[in-house]
Design a protein around this motif. Structure first.
Motif, PDB file in Angstrom:
ATOM      1  N   PRO A   1       0.830  -1.210   0.000  1.00 44.54           N
ATOM      2  CA  PRO A   1       0.000   0.000   0.000  1.00 44.54           C
ATOM      3  C   PRO A   1       0.867   1.263   0.000  1.00 44.54           C
ATOM      4  N   ALA A   2       0.432   2.256  -0.767  1.00 44.55           N
ATOM      5  CA  ALA A   2       1.113   3.560  -0.834  1.00 44.55           C
ATOM      6  C   ALA A   2       2.551   3.447  -1.311  1.00 44.55           C
TER       7      ALA A   2
ATOM      8  N   LEU B   1      -3.958  -5.849   6.862  1.00 42.66           N
ATOM      9  CA  LEU B   1      -5.026  -6.004   5.865  1.00 42.66           C
ATOM     10  C   LEU B   1      -4.898  -4.920   4.812  1.00 42.66           C
ATOM     11  N   HIS B   2      -4.990  -5.318   3.553  1.00 39.74           N
ATOM     12  CA  HIS B   2      -4.951  -4.399   2.421  1.00 39.74           C
ATOM     13  C   HIS B   2      -6.097  -4.771   1.480  1.00 39.74           C
ATOM     14  N   VAL B   3      -6.967  -3.817   1.183  1.00 40.03           N
ATOM     15  CA  VAL B   3      -8.117  -4.041   0.317  1.00 40.03           C
ATOM     16  C   VAL B   3      -8.054  -3.053  -0.840  1.00 40.03           C
ATOM     17  N   ALA B   4      -8.202  -3.556  -2.065  1.00 40.69           N
ATOM     18  CA  ALA B   4      -8.199  -2.714  -3.267  1.00 40.69           C
ATOM     19  C   ALA B   4      -9.437  -3.032  -4.105  1.00 40.69           C
TER      20      ALA B   4
ATOM     21  N   ALA C   1      -7.382   0.649   0.682  1.00 42.08           N
ATOM     22  CA  ALA C   1      -7.220   0.990   2.091  1.00 42.08           C
ATOM     23  C   ALA C   1      -6.388  -0.102   2.754  1.00 42.08           C
ATOM     24  N   ALA C   2      -5.676   0.267   3.810  1.00 39.49           N
ATOM     25  CA  ALA C   2      -4.829  -0.691   4.517  1.00 39.49           C
ATOM     26  C   ALA C   2      -4.735  -0.294   5.981  1.00 39.49           C
ATOM     27  N   CYS C   3      -4.536  -1.290   6.823  1.00 41.35           N
ATOM     28  CA  CYS C   3      -4.310  -1.036   8.244  1.00 41.35           C
ATOM     29  C   CYS C   3      -3.477  -2.173   8.809  1.00 41.35           C
ATOM     30  N   GLY C   4      -2.820  -1.912   9.929  1.00 38.00           N
ATOM     31  CA  GLY C   4      -1.993  -2.947  10.525  1.00 38.00           C
ATOM     32  C   GLY C   4      -1.322  -2.479  11.798  1.00 38.00           C
ATOM     33  N   LEU C   5      -0.880  -3.446  12.586  1.00 39.59           N
ATOM     34  CA  LEU C   5      -0.111  -3.180  13.793  1.00 39.59           C
ATOM     35  C   LEU C   5       1.356  -3.492  13.540  1.00 39.59           C
TER      36      LEU C   5
END
Length: 562
Positions: free
Chosen positions: A45-46, A429-432, A443-447
């Motif tokens: 992502p990015a 998690l990465h969703v496209a 969008a993406a998120c993570g620890l």
């Protein structure tokens, strides 16, 4: 950064028609399409990826491909001569730099004049400011990945060059049909040129670094789509700053010496069904020595570390809509730390400090050893459901933190050591969603977790009980292809940092508690990138980043700008 600080970069350059000898080498035909069909590593992502031959033409890089990272969106302008990467509000030491999967301590030499890897040995570089997947961790900031280029299959090639900064050279040779070897090196002499032409006290106002680096790469083709490679990376830096005074008691000097050495052996194979496997054990040594002299109060921080570990990965296409990746990432650090002098030197982030000011009156001394081992298995997948791609992953880190001093020495009393095991589970998690043939929303998120620095685990200057720090990354944006070669990307981000180490607010901290782990941080903003890929010899991009980063040293204390 100041409130609402804006970082803008405009890069536009005419490259001309690429010459045949500058074009990236085509992959060997024997690889077939299995690398493209799904075993190829997905885009983070990015992430921004740039070929080295394009990066070398960017104005301001002086032909050094890796210096282009400073001009990418999400990277703030660090102070002049610091050679630091400040990415999305994270501290410079929180961003990881990998060369062919091998982690190195710094992308640039002290002073920031050159990168620590010869740019002619680099094929491409990828930069992700945050939200990257489960294969990578151990850092709260961004991720820089450089891939070295394939060595020529025939003949002997090379170059030698020199300018006012340094001299460099590269030689590659094909030995038979299966073995290829490349050697590169660079050595600086700008400090000696200045010393011979300018006044002796010029370095008091313009400190000139001295540096060198050298690399070795060798590849051996075993069988079809099977290769064994050796990579050796080394870099040395020396920088001295002074503040002269008519009173010798007030003269101040600050010296930094840093060296790093890495060697890795990588085995890679592409199977007939498209699966790909890699394994790379490595070993390294780092030393960083910072000494400060101010009258009768000298200070020293000397950290010497042996590093060892391995990376292994297996990726396979399970179905036309599913790719699975599993792997393990292990890094061990055995560090020896010697430190004495003012408790406030060298300064930490957040200290109110100006070079040349007298050190504090509180002094200490310590010599200790620590061992930090991180073993992290991970698993990730890439699932395609029509126009939607979902890439979940999870990384589990087991942290062993141990040392030989849980408190400062006191007479002949035996000093107890410390040892503990910590766990962290980092879901990613990465969703496209390809909403249109030219528009992709993602969008993406993570620890993310990171171990404390070895010098922070000292009983006199730090805290042996420090654990791992944590960060939450959240990103969302859109990617639009305006034409066949023109794209526009807009991304918003938020980052939350917890369990950061900071100085104790007490005038007389408890024993072995000079640092506390209750700091927090936050960063948020957005970035835009408009990029023109090669079109009639013209390439370039326009990027803009608007961000704000803040830190809070202790609960209840006010937020301050980072």
């Amino acid at each position: 950064m100041t409130p609402g600080a804006a970082i803008a970069t405009v890069l536009l350059f005419a490259a001309g028609a690429a010459r045949a000898d500058e074009a990236p080498a085509a992959p060997p035909k024997r690889v077939y399409e299995t690398r493209v069909r799904g075993s190829r590593e997905k885009r983070e992502p990015a992430e921004t990826t740039i070929r080295a031959d394009e990066a070398r033409r960017v104005a301001g890089t002086q032909g050094d491909a890796l210096k282009v990272v400073e001009d990418l969106p999400g990277v703030a302008r660090a102070s002049l001569g610091s050679a630091q990467l400040v990415v999305w509000g994270s501290a410079p030491e929180d961003t990881r730099v990998l060369v062919d999967g091998l982690e190195i301590p710094s992308l640039y030499h002290l002073g920031g004049l050159r990168s620590t890897v010869n740019g002619e040995l680099v094929r491409s570089l990828s930069f992700s400011p945050g939200g990257f997947g489960a294969p990578y961790g151990r850092g709260l900031g961004g991720l820089v990945r450089a891939e070295t280029r394939a060595l020529p299959a025939e003949g002997v090639h090379g170059y030698a060059g020199a300018d006012l900064l340094d001299a460099s050279a590269l030689v590659t040779a094909a030995i038979g049909k299966r073995l290829r070897v490349g050697v590169a090196g660079r050595y600086s002499y700008l400090d000696r040129i200045f010393g011979g032409l300018l006044r002796p006290d010029t370095a008091d106002y313009f400190p000139i670094p001295r540096y060198d680096d050298y690399q070795l790469k060798a590849t051996l083709a075993l069988r079809t789509d099977e290769e064994l490679s050796l990579l050796f990376l080394a870099a040395d830096d020396h920088l001295r700053r002074t503040v002269s005074s008519t009173d010798p008691a007030h003269a101040r000097s600050d010296s930094t010496d840093a060296s790093s050495y890495r060697v890795a052996v990588r085995y890679s194979r592409v199977f007939a069904d498209g699966a790909r496997a890699e394994a790379a054990p490595f070993f390294g040594y780092d030393q960083r020595r910072q000494s400060t002299n101010f009258g009768a109060v000298p200070s020293l921080l000397d950290v010497r570390s042996f590093r060892y570990g391995a990376r292994a990965e297996y990726r396979r296409v399970l179905a036309p809509w599913a790719v699975l990746g599993v792997g393990a990432d292990v890094l061990g650090t055995r560090a020896s730390v010697v430190r004495f002098g003012s408790l406030a030197s060298p300064p930490r982030e957040g200290d109110r400090y100006v070079f040349g000011q007298p050190p504090g009156g509180d002094v200490g001394a310590e010599r200790f050893h620590v061992h930090v081992l991180d073993a992290a298995p991970w698993i990730s997948a890439e699932l395609r459901f029509g126009p939607v791609t979902v890439a979940p992953g999870v990384r589990v880190d087991a942290w062993l933190i141990e040392g030989d001093q849980a408190r400062p020495p006191s007479g002949d009393t035996p000093i107890p050591g410390f040892q503990r095991l910590e766990w962290s589970i980092d879901p990613r998690l990465h969703v496209a969603w390809r909403a249109h043939s030219r528009v992709t929303l993602e969008a993406a998120c993570g620890l993310y977790h990171q171990a404390p620095e070895p010098q922070d685990l000292g009983a006199a200057f730090g805290n042996p009980l420090l654990g791992v720090a944590r960060a939450l990354h959240v990103t969302a944006g859109a990617d639009v292809r305006l034409t066949g070669a023109l794209t526009a990307e807009a991304i918003g981000f938020y980052k939350q940092l917890d369990d950061l180490a900071s100085r104790s607010p007490l005038a007389s901290p408890p024993v072995a508690a000079a640092l506390e782990q209750d700091g927090a941080g936050r960063a948020y903003g957005g970035q835009v990138l408009v990029r023109q890929e090669s079109w009639r010899g013209l390439t370039g991009w326009i990027s803009y980043t608007l961000s704000r980063a803040e830190r809070r040293d202790h609960p209840g204390s006010p937020w301050r700008l980072f």
